[in-house]
Design a protein around this motif. Structure first.
Motif, PDB file in Angstrom:
ATOM      1  N   VAL A  63     -10.333   9.013   0.303  1.00  0.00           N
ATOM      2  CA  VAL A  63      -9.648   8.032   0.745  1.00  0.00           C
ATOM      3  C   VAL A  63      -9.944   7.675   1.903  1.00  0.00           C
ATOM      4  N   GLN A  93      -3.040  16.987  -4.058  1.00  0.00           N
ATOM      5  CA  GLN A  93      -4.004  16.578  -5.269  1.00  0.00           C
ATOM      6  C   GLN A  93      -3.375  15.591  -6.453  1.00  0.00           C
ATOM      7  N   GLN A  94      -2.037  15.998  -6.555  1.00  0.00           N
ATOM      8  CA  GLN A  94      -1.370  15.296  -7.491  1.00  0.00           C
ATOM      9  C   GLN A  94      -0.810  13.834  -7.204  1.00  0.00           C
ATOM     10  N   VAL A  95      -1.028  13.354  -5.880  1.00  0.00           N
ATOM     11  CA  VAL A  95      -0.414  12.117  -5.461  1.00  0.00           C
ATOM     12  C   VAL A  95      -1.601  11.223  -4.929  1.00  0.00           C
ATOM     13  N   HIS A  96      -1.258   9.817  -5.053  1.00  0.00           N
ATOM     14  CA  HIS A  96      -2.434   8.985  -4.806  1.00  0.00           C
ATOM     15  C   HIS A  96      -1.976   7.927  -3.705  1.00  0.00           C
ATOM     16  N   PHE A  97      -2.900   7.631  -2.785  1.00  0.00           N
ATOM     17  CA  PHE A  97      -2.545   6.745  -1.551  1.00  0.00           C
ATOM     18  C   PHE A  97      -3.954   5.911  -1.308  1.00  0.00           C
ATOM     19  N   ASN A  98      -3.456   4.745  -0.690  1.00  0.00           N
ATOM     20  CA  ASN A  98      -4.447   3.977  -0.209  1.00  0.00           C
ATOM     21  C   ASN A  98      -5.226   4.340   1.179  1.00  0.00           C
ATOM     22  N   LYS A 122      -9.820  14.012  -0.938  1.00  0.00           N
ATOM     23  CA  LYS A 122      -9.299  13.195  -1.923  1.00  0.00           C
ATOM     24  C   LYS A 122     -10.525  11.801  -1.751  1.00  0.00           C
ATOM     25  N   GLU A 137       0.869  -1.249  -0.108  1.00  0.00           N
ATOM     26  CA  GLU A 137       0.167   0.035  -0.054  1.00  0.00           C
ATOM     27  C   GLU A 137       0.733   1.290  -0.165  1.00  0.00           C
ATOM     28  N   THR A 138       0.153   2.379  -0.561  1.00  0.00           N
ATOM     29  CA  THR A 138       1.090   3.499  -0.469  1.00  0.00           C
ATOM     30  C   THR A 138       0.081   4.427   0.807  1.00  0.00           C
TER      31      THR A 138
END
Length: 258
Positions: free
Chosen positions: A196, A157-162, A194, A90-91
């Protein structure tokens, strides 16, 4: 931190009681007042506490090292439990604060994860680990060693994570979750937006405290991990809001599903 165990215990006592006399510190520590004064001189020079009229007084500080030593064992238990809720691969976004710093260390040692953070303090803790660390940009707050502001919001806003782990400074039913620092709350609000899974990791002492800045309601804190000293009233309030509550401590761990 480069402190001996007695100095760490002194700092924890000062942070817990806010003010304590030299004579009482000597009695509790089992050493002379002369030795205590030497310890306090060292701690004061490092800006961990202040000395006033024969007593040691806690700083109202964002210094993460100092906050780490308040209720250290409890924070360690919370961090270890939170780490068990993260899966390999996971991130994970970790916002900041002393308990989250312990979580980051534990994750980096135990799991194969990528950590994203706004905290330079946390990033520095992980420099000798194999964990991949993404540190975001922004205006550097020197006391908290974190970044804030419009550039930080843009990075989020530019990065993605779980999953995202955040800290909170206060909670009452009327205001919901609140913080001491407007800019830090702005960062958390960007994380909440976001959508998540966002988890507040905090000891129960924050509940019942009123802080000036509410977290924006553009998103929801999905889950709270705290200790089992949390009062039944607050437990009920959180469950009524649809928040999953995990209570940790004394080998008793309870999860209340959404």
């Amino acid at each position: 931190m480069d402190m001996n165990s007695r100095q760490q215990n002194i700092l924890q006592l000062v942070n817990e009681r806010r003010t304590i006399s030299v004579s009482e510190l000597a009695r509790i520590s089992g050493v002379s007042e002369v030795t205590i004064r030497q310890d306090l001189n060292i701690l004061e020079k490092r800006s961990y506490l202040k000395r006033i009229h024969g007593s040691a007084v806690a700083y109202e500080s964002d210094d993460v090292d100092a906050r780490m030593l308040t209720n250290f064992q409890l924070k360690k238990e919370l961090a270890e439990y939170a780490a068990s809720q993260v899966n390999d691969g996971e991130t994970v976004f970790i916002e900041g604060g002393s308990t989250n710093a312990l979580l980051a260390r534990h994750l980096a040692a135990m799991k194969k994860v990528t950590l994203i953070t706004v905290s330079h303090y946390i990033a520095n803790l992980l420099k000798d680990t194999e964990c991949d660390v993404i540190i975001l940009g922004g205006l550097y707050q020197k006391n908290s060693e974190s970044v804030v502001g419009p550039l930080t919001r843009s990075c989020i806003q530019q990065v993605h994570f779980n999953k995202a782990f955040i800290g909170i400074d206060g909670y009452i039913a009327e205001t919901g979750f609140t913080g001491k620092d407007m800019m830090r709350c702005d960062v958390i609000s960007a994380v909440l937006a976001k959508g998540v899974e966002t988890i507040a990791l905090t000891d129960s002492s924050k509940f019942g405290q009123i802080q000036p800045y509410p977290l924006a309601s553009t998103g929801q804190i999905n889950r709270v991990i705290t200790d089992n000293f949390l009062s039944k009233d607050y437990q009920q309030q959180l469950r009524q809001k649809g928040i999953q509550l995990d209570l940790v401590g004394d080998d008793r761990q309870h999860a209340y599903p959404d």
